[in-house]
Design an enzyme around this catalytic site. Sequence first.
Site, PDB file in Angstrom:
ATOM      1  CB  SER A 116     125.888 176.471  46.668  1.00 62.19           C
ATOM      2  OG  SER A 116     126.856 175.947  47.383  1.00 62.19           O
ATOM      3  CE  LYS A 117     129.842 182.996  50.280  1.00 62.81           C
ATOM      4  NZ  LYS A 117     130.901 183.597  51.685  1.00 62.81           N
ATOM      5  NE  ARG A 118     128.787 171.762  48.630  1.00 61.30           N
ATOM      6  CZ  ARG A 118     128.287 171.428  47.732  1.00 61.30           C
ATOM      7  NH1 ARG A 118     128.718 170.411  46.850  1.00 61.30           N
ATOM      8  NH2 ARG A 118     127.105 170.987  47.171  1.00 61.30           N
TER       9      ARG A 118
END
Length: 489
Positions: A244-246
């Site tokens: 996940s980028k987050r």
Amino acid sequence: MSHVYRFAPSPTGYLHIGGARTALFNWLMARKHGGQFRLRIEDTDKARNQQEMVEGILQGLEWLGLDIDGPVEYQADHAGEHAEAAQALLETGAAYRCFCTPEELARIREKAREAKARLSYDKSGLKLSQDEIEANLAAGKPFVLRFNVEPDTVIEWEDHVYGPQKWAGRDIEDFVIQRSDGSPLYNLGVTCDDHRMGVTTILRGQEHLPNTPKQILLYRALGWPVPEFGHLPLIMAPGKKKLSKRVHGPVVSMETYRDRGFLPEAFRNFLALLGWHPGGDRELFPQKELIELFDSHRINKANAIVNFREDNEREWTDKKALHLNNQYIRESEDADLLPLVRERLLSHTAPGPEALADEARLQRLIGAVKERCFLLEDFDRTLPAYLGDVFEIDEKARAKHLLKRPELKEQLPELAEAFAALPDWTADALETCLRAFAEEREIKPGQLINGSRIAITGQGVGPGIFEVYELAGRERTLARLRNMAGLFE
């Protein structure tokens, strides 16, 4: 036959590790077969497109050494061709107008759910009479174009990764190919662009697998040759969690790997091994060998795992990636590392450009410390101690080797005076002196070695200590051993 491969990212985010791997695999195949590697920026999402992301993609590919053949293509520049293809499909009956409103579509979907139908759209638009169509057009009622998927049609292809694929038309909904404003949806735009660019093989992420039968239908309906397809498994976080980028931003972003000091050739090697291996126990594959050995049909069907620890800043990335980078750094010529290391050090407030003027000495320092450097970032931490008076102190090493040995507060300054009497400042002379000093005082040499390493370099590990003394120089070594009392505070 000329082989043409492509990488087609959207400029709505930075170049991530999955995209970089896709680009690399396509580039390797193109170079292996003497073909072309093309780049297309899919920039039709005007609301989300960011020019800085385009620059980031271009810079990321350049850093990886993935040279592009021909000019960069921009999907938005070919809107007219997409519209022409849509019109051709409409005229041949392969596509039809759908005037359904959002409310009508919602009712159709609800009805399909209640009936437990396989598909949610019921081909309502296809059932309109010509008079009804003309009346809707005359009234200015908006419409989209849908592709007419014949239920009895069969779509088959030999996937480079997953092998034989077979999809039935009855399992594919009549998909929208053109919005009411005339802009193309993904499948139409991609099909048109790949045909125009002469793409012969499409290697892309697994998430595009359901799009492939739709695109094959479009190729057939437009009378165009169908390219080959291969779909790459996902790259996962530890525990088979989705990256996940987050949550995993530093692990996902290519900029992180570049900025923290991966060598591009090492990172290429790492990316290539995320889901592919030619067999055997080897891990290091120079670019030429990667090109010779790579085969898209040998890509593993299982998802690749990036093995990192989220709770440890030092282990922010895959352990194998760090190991590979260390191997490449160790095998690199000191002269080749010199400009990379010097550029990084110049960006610091310390040690300053004057301390870096002696490139011969800097190159020797690089050769001395590189064995333990896993990233170029590690040179930032280890070299300033040899070049100036501002450097980092490893607090864990200080606690272990100094704070638990308070007697060193007196012993190390005394060792400095013994060193000061030496006529020759060489590693051999310094070793003889230290061991004689330790024997005379009946203390272990290791106690002096570990303590003086912290005092001189701030680090608990590094080159052999006698080489450290020699590299740091007489004046710097003596000064730090004599004035190291502050390290006990």
